[in-house]
Structures are given as structure tokens and as C-alpha cells.
Design a protein around this motif. Sequence first.
Motif, PDB file in Angstrom:
ATOM      1  N   HIS A 156       0.836  -1.195   0.000  1.00  0.00           N
ATOM      2  CA  HIS A 156       0.000   0.000   0.000  1.00  0.00           C
ATOM      3  C   HIS A 156       0.877   1.254   0.000  1.00  0.00           C
ATOM      4  O   HIS A 156       1.831   1.350   0.767  1.00  0.00           O
ATOM      5  N   HIS A 157       0.545   2.196  -0.872  1.00  0.00           N
ATOM      6  CA  HIS A 157       1.274   3.461  -0.955  1.00  0.00           C
ATOM      7  C   HIS A 157       0.423   4.567  -0.346  1.00  0.00           C
ATOM      8  O   HIS A 157      -0.801   4.576  -0.479  1.00  0.00           O
ATOM      9  N   GLU A 158       1.083   5.520   0.287  1.00  0.00           N
ATOM     10  CA  GLU A 158       0.346   6.611   0.908  1.00  0.00           C
ATOM     11  C   GLU A 158      -0.088   7.630  -0.146  1.00  0.00           C
ATOM     12  O   GLU A 158       0.348   7.604  -1.305  1.00  0.00           O
ATOM     13  N   SER A 159      -0.924   8.562   0.267  1.00  0.00           N
ATOM     14  CA  SER A 159      -1.559   9.510  -0.667  1.00  0.00           C
ATOM     15  C   SER A 159      -0.543  10.392  -1.390  1.00  0.00           C
ATOM     16  O   SER A 159      -0.724  10.740  -2.554  1.00  0.00           O
ATOM     17  N   ARG A 160       0.560  10.739  -0.719  1.00  0.00           N
ATOM     18  CA  ARG A 160       1.579  11.591  -1.353  1.00  0.00           C
ATOM     19  C   ARG A 160       2.214  10.887  -2.551  1.00  0.00           C
ATOM     20  O   ARG A 160       2.512  11.527  -3.564  1.00  0.00           O
ATOM     21  N   TRP A 162       0.786   8.552  -4.464  1.00  0.00           N
ATOM     22  CA  TRP A 162      -0.192   8.530  -5.548  1.00  0.00           C
ATOM     23  C   TRP A 162      -0.350   9.912  -6.180  1.00  0.00           C
ATOM     24  O   TRP A 162      -0.538  10.025  -7.408  1.00  0.00           O
ATOM     25  N   ALA A 163      -0.248  10.964  -5.385  1.00  0.00           N
ATOM     26  CA  ALA A 163      -0.325  12.330  -5.921  1.00  0.00           C
ATOM     27  C   ALA A 163       0.844  12.601  -6.866  1.00  0.00           C
ATOM     28  O   ALA A 163       0.672  13.175  -7.955  1.00  0.00           O
ATOM     29  N   ALA A 335       8.447  11.532  -1.291  1.00  0.00           N
ATOM     30  CA  ALA A 335       7.301  10.823  -0.706  1.00  0.00           C
ATOM     31  C   ALA A 335       7.677   9.392  -0.343  1.00  0.00           C
ATOM     32  O   ALA A 335       7.284   8.876   0.710  1.00  0.00           O
TER      33      ALA A 335
END
Length: 343
Positions: A156-160, A162-163, A335
Motif C-alpha cells: 500500500h502506498h500513501e496519498s503523497r 499517488w499524488a 514521498a
Amino acid sequence: MGKEQMKTFSRDEFDLEGGKVEKDREKIIRGTRVVKFHNQALLSGLAYCISSCSMILINKFVLSSYDFSAGISLMLYQNLVSVVVVSISSVLGIISTEPLTWRLIRVWLPVNVIFVGMLITSMFSLRYINVAMVTVLKNVTNVITAVGEMYLFKKHHESRVWAALFLMIISAISGGITDLSFHSVGYMWQIINCFLTASYSLTLRRVMDTAKQVTRSGNLNEFSMVLLNNILSLPLGVLLIFVFNEVDYLSNTPLLKMPMFWLVMTSSGLLGLAISFTSMWFLHQTGATTYSLVGSLNKIPLSIAGILLFKVPTSLENCASILFGLLAGVFFAKAKMRGRSQT
């Protein structure tokens, strides 16, 4: 008692009587070690940046400025240079490599096919696309790798992250739309290269774990992997030269009669090997996080050099897209670093 013995005796006696002098000497030694460490890190970082930038620029020079239309042959020659240098270094005891066995070759062969495809498609795309756009389009590899990690390894990757990946996609699309020297064939090869590069990184770890079990020492260092990849690429490269009919081109081109052309080709092979050595050195002196960030920042001067050296026609919109993509790469690296530190 000689003069040298007297100096030693006097110094030791002084150190025993005045503990402060000994402490000051220890501080100087510690300070010297810190300076040496920083110098090593800076030197290794510069060596890595110079070798990686030079490798891409010299490949572009061979394929575009010399108009050399045999990318597979160039890859084959570079890998042959690497095999010769690594083999000689291993025989002389400068580096250590694992002996190649049939069991190891059978385990490594599938990932080597991807490796060869990755190198060849990189050559094909670089022939048609300018260096700056290649660096931006390579960001797509990060997107494919992230999605692959999520589905294959349940990572799982954090939102940063994916941004940053979303920004990379936007920059690649806008860069392609505003590219004044757009070439559909080059873009096709680059997209294939992104998928192959992502596949290589996703499968390499699993194959490495299996390969270690069939080696004599139970380990597989960087030099062994370089030797293994390059040796196995030679017969496959020869086969592909005939499949893509580069033999006729090689027999007719006057470039192979030019000593300077051979010097440039050999230099590109040595630079390819230098990347492996300097990346290991830089990783050893710093760490994965610094290595990743420097690799992303390294693309900025590379893109500028590519535009200036090869006089690439560009526009303000295209330059903005390229800069946007490069900054997105830096944002992605930061990130990922934040994610590693939290883990």
C-alpha cells in the motif's frame, strides 16, 4: 636513545601528564573521519551523476548524431565490453563474482530476457526522442511499478506517492502533446520500455532470492549480477541482430571503419559499467533514500544538457511540461523516502 625515540617518549610523557591533549587529538581524528566520509559521499555522488548522465548523452550521440541505425548491435557491444572488464577484474582479484553454473543460468534466464528487451527498447526510443522527453516519459515506469507492487505484493502506498504518480502521468501526457519533435515510433518504443523496466524491477527481487539458493556461497553481489546479465545477453543479442536484419546495415555502413566511432562506442560500454560501480559506491556511502533523491534530481541537468547539446526545438509549454515532470519525480522520491522513514 635516537632523536626519533626521544620525540616519541616526550610526546607520550606529555600525553600521560596532560589528558586534555589526548582528548583534543581524539576530537581531531573524529573530525577528520567525518570530513573523509562527507568527501567520499560527495565524490561517489558526483561520479554516479556524471556516469549516468554521460551514458545517456553518449548513446544519444551515437544513435542520432552519427545516425547509427543498429541499436541492438550497440547494446551487444556495450555488454561485451562490460563482460571483458568485469571478467578481467575478477581474475585479478579486484572484485569477487560467483561462478556461473547451469542451475544459476536457468534461474536467471527469464529475467535476463526482460533485461535485454529493456535495453533494446531504450536504444530504439532514444534514437527518435530527445533526452529531456525520455527522462519525463520514464516516470511512467514508476506508475506501472507502483500498481504492480499493489496487486502482486499487496503493498500500500500513501496519498503523497499517488499524488506524485498522478502528476507524472499529467506531465508525460502534456509533454507529448507539446513536443515539437514528436515521433510516434519513438513514443511506442518508450512505452514498451516502461513496461519492461517495471517488469524487470518487479521480478528481480524474487529471482534474486531464488538465485541465491543455487549459488555456491549463498549470495549474489552486484558484480555477479552485472556479469550474469551481460553474458546471457550476448547470445540473445546476436540472435536479435539477425531477426531485425542489422547484419546488412553493419556490412554497408562506413561508420565501422572510423576509429573515432569505435572509441565513442567503447566509451559508452565503459560508462555503462561505471554506472554499476558508482551506484554501488554511492549506495554504500549514503543510503537508499539519498540515492533515490539524487537520481531524481540528476534528471534536471541531464534534460537541460540534452536540449542544449542536441539543439532540440522546444517551446515554453514543452519546457514547462518537462520541468513539471522532473519536479514530480523529485516529489515522488521524497514521498517514498517519507514512507520508508515511517516504516
